[in-house]
Design a protein around this motif. Structure first.
Motif, PDB file in Angstrom:
ATOM      1  N   SER A  90       0.826  -1.209   0.000  1.00  6.99           N
ATOM      2  CA  SER A  90       0.000   0.000   0.000  1.00  6.99           C
ATOM      3  C   SER A  90       0.859   1.257   0.000  1.00  6.99           C
ATOM      4  CB  SER A  90      -0.929   0.015   1.213  1.00  6.99           C
ATOM      5  OG  SER A  90      -0.204   0.288   2.393  1.00  6.99           O
ATOM      6  N   ALA A  91       0.317   2.324  -0.583  1.00 12.26           N
ATOM      7  CA  ALA A  91       1.017   3.607  -0.603  1.00 12.26           C
ATOM      8  C   ALA A  91       1.260   4.102   0.812  1.00 12.26           C
ATOM      9  CB  ALA A  91       0.216   4.623  -1.408  1.00 12.26           C
ATOM     10  N   ASP A  92       0.283   3.876   1.699  1.00  9.69           N
ATOM     11  CA  ASP A  92       0.439   4.329   3.082  1.00  9.69           C
ATOM     12  C   ASP A  92       1.605   3.626   3.763  1.00  9.69           C
ATOM     13  OD1 ASP A  92      -1.670   6.054   2.857  1.00  9.69           O
ATOM     14  OD2 ASP A  92      -3.133   4.695   3.771  1.00  9.69           O
ATOM     15  N   GLU A  93       1.727   2.305   3.520  1.00  7.35           N
ATOM     16  CA  GLU A  93       2.819   1.566   4.145  1.00  7.35           C
ATOM     17  C   GLU A  93       4.163   2.022   3.595  1.00  7.35           C
ATOM     18  OE1 GLU A  93       4.380  -3.028   4.882  1.00  7.35           O
ATOM     19  OE2 GLU A  93       2.567  -2.660   3.704  1.00  7.35           O
ATOM     20  N   ARG A 129      12.530  14.142  -1.989  1.00  5.17           N
ATOM     21  CA  ARG A 129      12.058  15.425  -2.538  1.00  5.17           C
ATOM     22  C   ARG A 129      13.210  16.175  -3.218  1.00  5.17           C
ATOM     23  NH1 ARG A 129       8.286  16.144   2.294  1.00  5.17           N
ATOM     24  NH2 ARG A 129       6.225  15.755   1.417  1.00  5.17           N
ATOM     25  N   ALA A 130      14.381  16.139  -2.589  1.00  6.11           N
ATOM     26  CA  ALA A 130      15.539  16.814  -3.188  1.00  6.11           C
ATOM     27  C   ALA A 130      15.917  16.177  -4.518  1.00  6.11           C
ATOM     28  CB  ALA A 130      16.729  16.756  -2.227  1.00  6.11           C
ATOM     29  N   TRP A 188       9.931  11.968  -5.129  1.00  2.00           N
ATOM     30  CA  TRP A 188       8.806  11.777  -4.216  1.00  2.00           C
ATOM     31  C   TRP A 188       7.515  11.876  -5.033  1.00  2.00           C
ATOM     32  CZ3 TRP A 188       8.131   9.985   0.470  1.00  2.00           C
ATOM     33  CH2 TRP A 188       6.934  10.215   1.143  1.00  2.00           C
ATOM     34  N   PRO A 189       6.648  10.848  -4.992  1.00  3.71           N
ATOM     35  CA  PRO A 189       5.438  10.859  -5.820  1.00  3.71           C
ATOM     36  C   PRO A 189       4.493  12.001  -5.439  1.00  3.71           C
ATOM     37  CG  PRO A 189       5.894   8.641  -5.006  1.00  3.71           C
ATOM     38  CD  PRO A 189       6.802   9.573  -4.267  1.00  3.71           C
ATOM     39  N   PRO A 190       4.064  12.798  -6.388  1.00  8.09           N
ATOM     40  CA  PRO A 190       3.135  13.899  -6.073  1.00  8.09           C
ATOM     41  C   PRO A 190       1.860  13.405  -5.415  1.00  8.09           C
ATOM     42  CG  PRO A 190       4.037  14.158  -8.284  1.00  8.09           C
ATOM     43  CD  PRO A 190       4.483  12.817  -7.806  1.00  8.09           C
ATOM     44  N   ALA A 191       1.423  12.191  -5.762  1.00  9.37           N
ATOM     45  CA  ALA A 191       0.193  11.644  -5.186  1.00  9.37           C
ATOM     46  C   ALA A 191       0.314  11.398  -3.697  1.00  9.37           C
ATOM     47  CB  ALA A 191      -0.177  10.344  -5.897  1.00  9.37           C
ATOM     48  N   TRP A 192       1.553  11.367  -3.184  1.00 11.48           N
ATOM     49  CA  TRP A 192       1.756  11.108  -1.760  1.00 11.48           C
ATOM     50  C   TRP A 192       1.752  12.387  -0.928  1.00 11.48           C
ATOM     51  CZ3 TRP A 192       6.152   6.909  -1.284  1.00 11.48           C
ATOM     52  CH2 TRP A 192       5.715   5.726  -1.898  1.00 11.48           C
ATOM     53  N   GLU A 193       1.646  13.515  -1.572  1.00  9.75           N
ATOM     54  CA  GLU A 193       1.645  14.780  -0.821  1.00  9.75           C
ATOM     55  C   GLU A 193       0.368  14.916   0.021  1.00  9.75           C
ATOM     56  OE1 GLU A 193       4.048  16.635  -0.440  1.00  9.75           O
ATOM     57  OE2 GLU A 193       5.395  16.252  -2.118  1.00  9.75           O
ATOM     58  N   GLU A 237       5.070   5.403   4.974  1.00 11.88           N
ATOM     59  CA  GLU A 237       5.479   5.276   6.369  1.00 11.88           C
ATOM     60  C   GLU A 237       6.897   4.728   6.489  1.00 11.88           C
ATOM     61  OE1 GLU A 237       4.111   2.731  10.302  1.00 11.88           O
ATOM     62  OE2 GLU A 237       2.599   3.336   8.832  1.00 11.88           O
ATOM     63  N   ARG A 238       7.228   3.738   5.638  1.00 11.97           N
ATOM     64  CA  ARG A 238       8.586   3.174   5.688  1.00 11.97           C
ATOM     65  C   ARG A 238       9.628   4.205   5.265  1.00 11.97           C
ATOM     66  NH1 ARG A 238       8.534  -2.607   5.908  1.00 11.97           N
ATOM     67  NH2 ARG A 238      10.806  -2.541   5.726  1.00 11.97           N
ATOM     68  N   PHE A 239       9.326   4.989   4.245  1.00 16.66           N
ATOM     69  CA  PHE A 239      10.256   6.034   3.824  1.00 16.66           C
ATOM     70  C   PHE A 239      10.402   7.110   4.909  1.00 16.66           C
ATOM     71  CE2 PHE A 239       9.388   4.742  -0.733  1.00 16.66           C
ATOM     72  CZ  PHE A 239      10.680   4.308  -0.971  1.00 16.66           C
ATOM     73  N   GLU A 240       9.305   7.430   5.567  1.00 13.43           N
ATOM     74  CA  GLU A 240       9.368   8.402   6.660  1.00 13.43           C
ATOM     75  C   GLU A 240      10.217   7.868   7.813  1.00 13.43           C
ATOM     76  OE1 GLU A 240       5.255   8.987   7.430  1.00 13.43           O
ATOM     77  OE2 GLU A 240       4.996  10.523   5.867  1.00 13.43           O
ATOM     78  N   ASP A 241      10.059   6.570   8.123  1.00 15.45           N
ATOM     79  CA  ASP A 241      10.842   5.956   9.199  1.00 15.45           C
ATOM     80  C   ASP A 241      12.337   5.991   8.894  1.00 15.45           C
ATOM     81  OD1 ASP A 241       8.548   5.424  10.603  1.00 15.45           O
ATOM     82  OD2 ASP A 241       8.427   3.317  10.031  1.00 15.45           O
TER      83      ASP A 241
END
Length: 463
Positions: A435-438, A453-454, A458-463, A441-445
């Motif tokens: 899932s996109a949410d998972e 983003r740099a 980063w997928p625009p749909a995840w903003e 979350e893993r990338f955030e962790d």
């Protein structure tokens, strides 16, 4: 007596044993690698990359892959010109000597724009976000190492470049951490000219640049390069039954223009070709269609994988096996990209055949699985590493030392066999979508979000 270090007991399968026996003596992966590395270069959009696609097509057809075809797609072709790099205002320490100038070898990085500029040299260490935040890069030339300390998340080149550009740098210098007078290369961004110039220098040059930066020296940089409309190619065909769902096995066949591209990724596409030959012998054991693909332009932005993802119905792709890095070194490494079922499958197959496998469960966006993983397709990347774990980073990759003599034919054979075994098992395994949410979350962790983003991935749909 139990042998806990040996393979798991399994029923004998004469057809499988014959296929693996033939693979053990199969020289075709090595021969494909040799033909690819004999080309002048396989840079995305070049005549050499076009010829490489034809070689891959011929090899897949010989392996028994059906309906092999070459599909063209548009891309931005970058061509390397000349680079001049010099440190100016150098004080050599002699009281009666004026400040001077010292030139060093440097190479432009793909999608580097042409430019002629000068600015203060600033050392940003490993180029981590914190190190870049701690210095003033406005109008400066930033120099960063290709590696990252082992106690921190590995920071990709595109992240370092993106952070430096956002901090106001006029140019970026990517300095190899592997000795041998080997300036490294690697794309600055995907399929478009970068905003500021970026060049690679050797570890030996880096040693001097760190010292010169401490002395307050300046750098003069001139780059001649061009970005124009071009085309590249994907090669793909199928094995197994005609089913609605399919498993995708791919590897990129392109390479940077400064090297033979044996390790990155001649080994990967040779491993896939070897696996395809084994799978052709095992077609009756495959529970769904397997699409075998060689994709172009990975090195300059995953462009072939993006084009293939656009062409396929991703709802019908049950999983992706991305062979990028396998065949290079002794031990297979499986990156399961947040899919625990794929991690378990890789471990079970390796254990049942008494083979070591190194695991990495965290996702990353910097290889050909990304256009598929981003859409939720479970993705397994097959890489490899030396038995002793090796050094962090690319090693010989992306340098002129990425040559055929670094490759061991037995690694190609063994990893082709393990790839085929994994694919055979995977065709009969239902793996849940990621899932996109998972993923987010893993990338955030991992603290990956600012870097993605740099790097503009980063997928625009995840903003």
């Amino acid at each position: 007596m139990d042998d806990t270090n040996g393979p798991t007991t399994r029923e004998r399968d004469p057809i499988l044993e014959r296929a693996l026996g033939r693979a053990w003596a199969d020289d075709r992966p090595w021969e494909l690698l040799s033909r690819l590395t004999a080309l002048s270069n396989r840079m995305g959009g070049s005549p050499g990359e076009r010829r490489a696609a034809e070689l891959v097509r011929d090899d897949l057809e010989e392996a028994g892959v059906a309906d092999v075809r070459i599909d063209e797609f548009p891309m931005q072709r970058w061509q390397r010109g000349t680079t001049e790099f010099a440190v100016t205002d150098v004080d050599d320490g002699a009281t009666d000597a004026p400040a001077g100038e010292r030139s060093f070898e440097a190479i432009a990085l793909p999608y580097c724009p042409p430019g002629d500029l000068e600015g203060p040299l600033v050392d940003v260490g490993y180029g981590t976000p914190k190190e870049i935040d701690d210095v003033d890069l406005q109008g400066a030339i930033a120099v960063a190492s290709t590696t990252t300390p082992s106690d921190r998340r590995f920071v990709h080149r595109m992240e370092k470049f993106g952070h430096a550009a956002a901090a106001g740098a006029e140019a970026f210098v990517f300095a190899n951490h592997v000795p041998g007078q080997l300036p490294p290369t690697g794309a600055l961004k995907f399929d478009a000219e970068a905003a500021i110039p970026g060049v690679g220098v050797s570890a030996e040059t880096h040693d001097w640049l760190v010292e010169y930066a401490e002395r307050g020296a300046r750098v003069r940089l001139r780059v001649d390069a061009s970005t124009t409309d071009g085309t590249s190619r994907n090669v793909h065909g199928t094995l197994g039954p005609e089913t609605d769902e399919e498993l995708l096995v791919l590897a990129h066949y392109d390479a940077h223009d400064i090297a033979e591209g044996a390790l990155d990724n001649g080994c990967g596409i040779a491993t896939v070709a070897g696996a395809a030959s084994i799978l052709a012998d095992l077609e009756d054991d495959l529970d769904c269609r397997v699409r075998i693909a060689g994709v172009g332009c990975e090195e300059i932005g995953l462009l072939g994988a993006e084009a293939l993802a656009d062409d396929l119905d991703l709802e019908s792709v049950q999983a992706v096996v991305n062979v990028d890095g396998a065949g290079r070194f002794r031990n297979l490494k499986a990156l399961s990209h947040a899919s625990e079922p794929l991690a378990d499958l890789a471990e079970n197959v390796a254990e049942s055949f008494g083979q070591p496998v190194v695991h990495d469960r965290d996702p990353h966006p910097f290889s050909d699985h990304w256009p598929f993983l981003r859409a939720g397709v479970p993705s397994l990347q097959l890489h490899s590493e030396p038995a002793d774990g090796g050094d962090r980073g690319r090693g010989w990759g992306h340098t002129a030392a990425d040559t055929r003599d670094k490759v061991e034919p037995r690694n190609l054979r063994e990893h082709a066999m393990l790839t085929a075994l994994l694919v055979r098992e995977l065709t009969g395994t239902e793996v849940p979508r990621v899932s996109a949410d998972e993923l987010r979350e893993r990338f955030e962790d991992q603290n990956y979000v600012p870097g993605m983003r740099a790097a503009e991935v980063w997928p625009p749909a995840w903003e």
